[in-house]
Design a protein around this motif. Structure first.
Motif, short mmCIF file in Angstrom:
data_model
loop_
_atom_site.label_atom_id
_atom_site.label_comp_id
_atom_site.label_asym_id
_atom_site.label_seq_id
_atom_site.Cartn_x
_atom_site.Cartn_y
_atom_site.Cartn_z
N LEU A 11 0.82 -1.21 0.00
CA LEU A 11 0.00 0.00 0.00
C LEU A 11 0.86 1.26 0.00
O LEU A 11 0.67 2.15 -0.83
CB LEU A 11 -0.94 0.01 1.21
CG LEU A 11 -1.76 1.28 1.38
CD1 LEU A 11 -2.81 1.39 0.29
CD2 LEU A 11 -2.39 1.33 2.75
N PHE A 12 1.81 1.34 0.92
CA PHE A 12 2.64 2.54 1.01
C PHE A 12 3.58 2.67 -0.19
O PHE A 12 3.89 3.78 -0.62
CB PHE A 12 3.42 2.57 2.33
CG PHE A 12 2.55 2.89 3.51
CD1 PHE A 12 1.79 4.05 3.53
CD2 PHE A 12 2.49 2.05 4.60
CE1 PHE A 12 0.97 4.36 4.62
CE2 PHE A 12 1.69 2.35 5.69
CZ PHE A 12 0.92 3.50 5.69
N ILE A 15 1.42 4.23 -2.94
CA ILE A 15 1.27 5.67 -2.68
C ILE A 15 2.57 6.40 -3.00
O ILE A 15 2.57 7.47 -3.60
CB ILE A 15 0.84 5.91 -1.22
CG1 ILE A 15 -0.55 5.34 -0.98
CG2 ILE A 15 0.89 7.39 -0.86
CD1 ILE A 15 -0.96 5.30 0.47
N GLY A 18 3.01 6.97 -6.68
CA GLY A 18 2.22 8.12 -7.12
C GLY A 18 2.87 9.43 -6.77
O GLY A 18 2.91 10.36 -7.59
N PHE A 19 3.38 9.55 -5.54
CA PHE A 19 4.09 10.76 -5.13
C PHE A 19 5.33 10.98 -5.99
O PHE A 19 5.65 12.10 -6.36
CB PHE A 19 4.51 10.69 -3.66
CG PHE A 19 3.46 11.12 -2.69
CD1 PHE A 19 2.49 12.04 -3.03
CD2 PHE A 19 3.45 10.61 -1.41
CE1 PHE A 19 1.53 12.44 -2.12
CE2 PHE A 19 2.50 11.00 -0.49
CZ PHE A 19 1.53 11.91 -0.85
N GLY A 35 8.14 10.13 -2.02
CA GLY A 35 7.80 8.98 -2.85
C GLY A 35 8.90 7.93 -2.87
O GLY A 35 8.63 6.74 -2.73
N LEU A 38 8.86 6.28 0.56
CA LEU A 38 7.75 5.35 0.73
C LEU A 38 7.95 4.06 -0.06
O LEU A 38 7.50 3.00 0.36
CB LEU A 38 6.44 6.02 0.30
CG LEU A 38 5.81 6.97 1.30
CD1 LEU A 38 4.73 7.81 0.64
CD2 LEU A 38 5.25 6.21 2.48
N THR A 59 3.53 9.91 4.19
CA THR A 59 2.38 10.23 3.33
C THR A 59 1.85 11.63 3.62
O THR A 59 1.45 12.35 2.70
CB THR A 59 1.28 9.18 3.52
OG1 THR A 59 1.81 7.90 3.19
CG2 THR A 59 0.09 9.47 2.63
#
Length: 67
Positions: A11-12, A15, A18-19, A35, A38, A59
């Motif tokens: 999950l992280f 994310i 995407g960042f 990003g 993560l 996040t």
């Protein structure tokens, strides 16, 4: 590594990807670095609470730090 650690890591990392893409496209340093962080930190952190804690902080960081 248990199932919870694996799922939180996925999950992280998603994310973070995407960042990373947002930071690279918009040429913004904070989302880019968060990003990368993560995407990479789940490989080095053991323990579900620590994994979730660091993930939540990384996040939320781009929303509170505007450079």
């Amino acid at each position: 590594m248990n199932t919870a650690d694996l799922l939180w890591g996925i999950l992280f990392s998603a994310i973070g990807f995407g960042f990373f893409l947002y930071g690279r496209k918009q040429q913004r340093l904070i989302p880019l670095v968060c990003g990368l962080g993560l995407m990479l930190y789940p490989y080095f952190v053991t323990g579900t609470l620590l994994l979730v804690g660091i993930g939540v902080v990384l996040t939320a960081l781009p929303y509170f730090v505007r450079v």
